[in-house]
Write an enzyme that holds these catalytic residues in place. Structure first.
Site: not given
Length: 406
Positions: A166, A211
């Site tokens: 990724k 976050e």
């Protein structure tokens, strides 16, 4: 110069954004937060590593404490926004006046100054600040859109070839106004639009991040990593359908699990135990919704400073990719922008090593009349460039709509 931090409880409820004003620092979420004004101490470090962060912690611990509150965030506190690149320089600032607020109603003010010259603690707030109001804006992307989508397509081929699993690719958009952008007004708009996020202004970085990178309160450590995103359309039925699709997406679930595993494995050596939620949940903000999983543990004795945990965790796969090193190499070679503080840690640390740090996303680097906005997406083997572009547009809108006002 010897410094002393004097902390006293206060009864008055003060808006932390007023404390920060147009030039101070603030980091808050709901009823919890800290804000500061002035500069009692500045600690500059050449890079983000354990040795340098230990120096920061030692400098805070060297400040004499006269603290009637004795809880995380009281006494001497340093704020920082750290660069995405751990090899880049950063600075921690200890304000002269800090106001704190906790969810249980406790409120306090700390003043920091030279021994023998310390004034009695008082609340410093700017109410009714007159800021300029832009009337014209220019909005321009830094990267060519077609070239950026081609980079996404290239990354999927590299992933299929086994170079990495990724990689997170970001876009940069610049807003130029006809006068200096009003930072305090921007913060108020972000807080109204994203009440469940960390609203912050530290240095030039202003934003509302959903976050939590990591927090430490005594022996308790928490992280709330997010990876996997879907839009919100404003209609509850549509949003519920999109959330269900996100939860069922094998692509997004695999991307999310990479981050959860990394966070869990990174915190474990510091802890007597670490646990995480068995299944991700949906965290919805104004314009998008994310997959998120709470990770919580108890630190071993003596507990590591939150700065040690920040250094160990950053950058997570949610903002870099996996494995991290080859993903970072690809970003440096192909992304075509300087992320600066975007996606770096932003938060605070106190003299005892407690602190809270968010991931510096949904943010802008504001310098006078210019704001640099960023949005990133996690690219995996089956990513679609057009869909990834649409995701960046949705994420950029979060801050863009707060900056560009009619």
């Amino acid at each position: 110069m010897a410094l002393v931090a004097r902390t006293r409880r206060i009864d008055a409820d003060v808006d932390l954004l007023d404390v920060a004003g147009a030039t101070g620092v603030v980091f808050e979420k709901g009823a919890d937060g800290l804000a500061g004004r002035g500069e009692a101490l500045r600690i500059e470090i050449p890079r983000l590593d354990l040795e340098q962060l230990t120096m920061v912690q030692d400098a805070l611990a060297a400040i004499e404490s006269d603290d009637d509150v004795r809880r995380p965030g009281s006494g001497a506190v340093a704020f920082a926004t750290l660069p995405f690149d751990p090899a880049a320089a950063a600075a921690f600032v200890v304000p002269e006046v800090i106001v704190g607020r906790a969810a249980d109603g406790t409120r306090w003010v700390t003043t920091i100054g030279a021994t023998g010259e310390l004034p009695e603690p008082e609340i410093v707030a700017e109410v009714g600040v007159a800021e300029p109001r832009p009337s014209r804006y220019e909005v321009a992307g830094v990267q060519d859109v077609e070239a950026w989508m081609q980079t996404v397509a290239d990354a999927t081929k590299r992933i299929a070839a086994g170079e990495f699993d990724k990689v997170v690719l970001a876009r940069e958009v610049r807003v130029t106004a006809d006068v200096a952008l009003p930072r305090l007004a921007l913060l108020r708009r972000l807080r109204r639009a994203f009440p469940g996020c960390f609203t912050f202004a530290v240095g030039e970085l202003v934003g509302a991040s959903p976050e939590l990178l990591v927090s430490r309160a005594g022996e308790t450590v928490r992280a709330h990593p997010m990876a996997g995103t879907a839009p919100r359309g404003g209609d509850p039925t549509t949003d519920a359908r999109l959330a269900a699709t996100l939860l069922a997406s094998s692509k997004d679930r695999a991307e999310h699990q990479i981050t959860i595993d990394m966070v869990w494995e990174t915190l474990l050596p510091f802890s007597s135990y670490v646990d995480s939620e068995p299944e991700p949940s949906i965290v919805a903000v104004a314009n998008v919704q994310h997959l998120a999983t709470m990770v919580e543990g108890r630190l071993s004795h003596p507990p590591a400073s939150v700065l040690e945990l920040v250094a160990a965790l950053h950058p997570t796969p949610a903002v870099a990719g996996w494995p991290v090193d080859p993903a970072l190499a690809y970003i440096a070679a192909e992304e075509g922008i300087d992320r600066d503080r975007y996606a770096g840690p932003v938060g605070w640390v106190d003299a005892d090593g407690n602190g809270t740090w968010a991931v510096g996303i949904r943010s802008a680097i504001v310098d006078g009349a210019v704001a640099r906005l960023y949005a990133g997406v996690g690219v995996v083997a089956d990513s679609d460039p057009q869909a990834e572009l649409a995701e960046t547009e949705a994420k950029l809108q979060a801050v863009l709509s707060a900056i560009v006002r009619p």
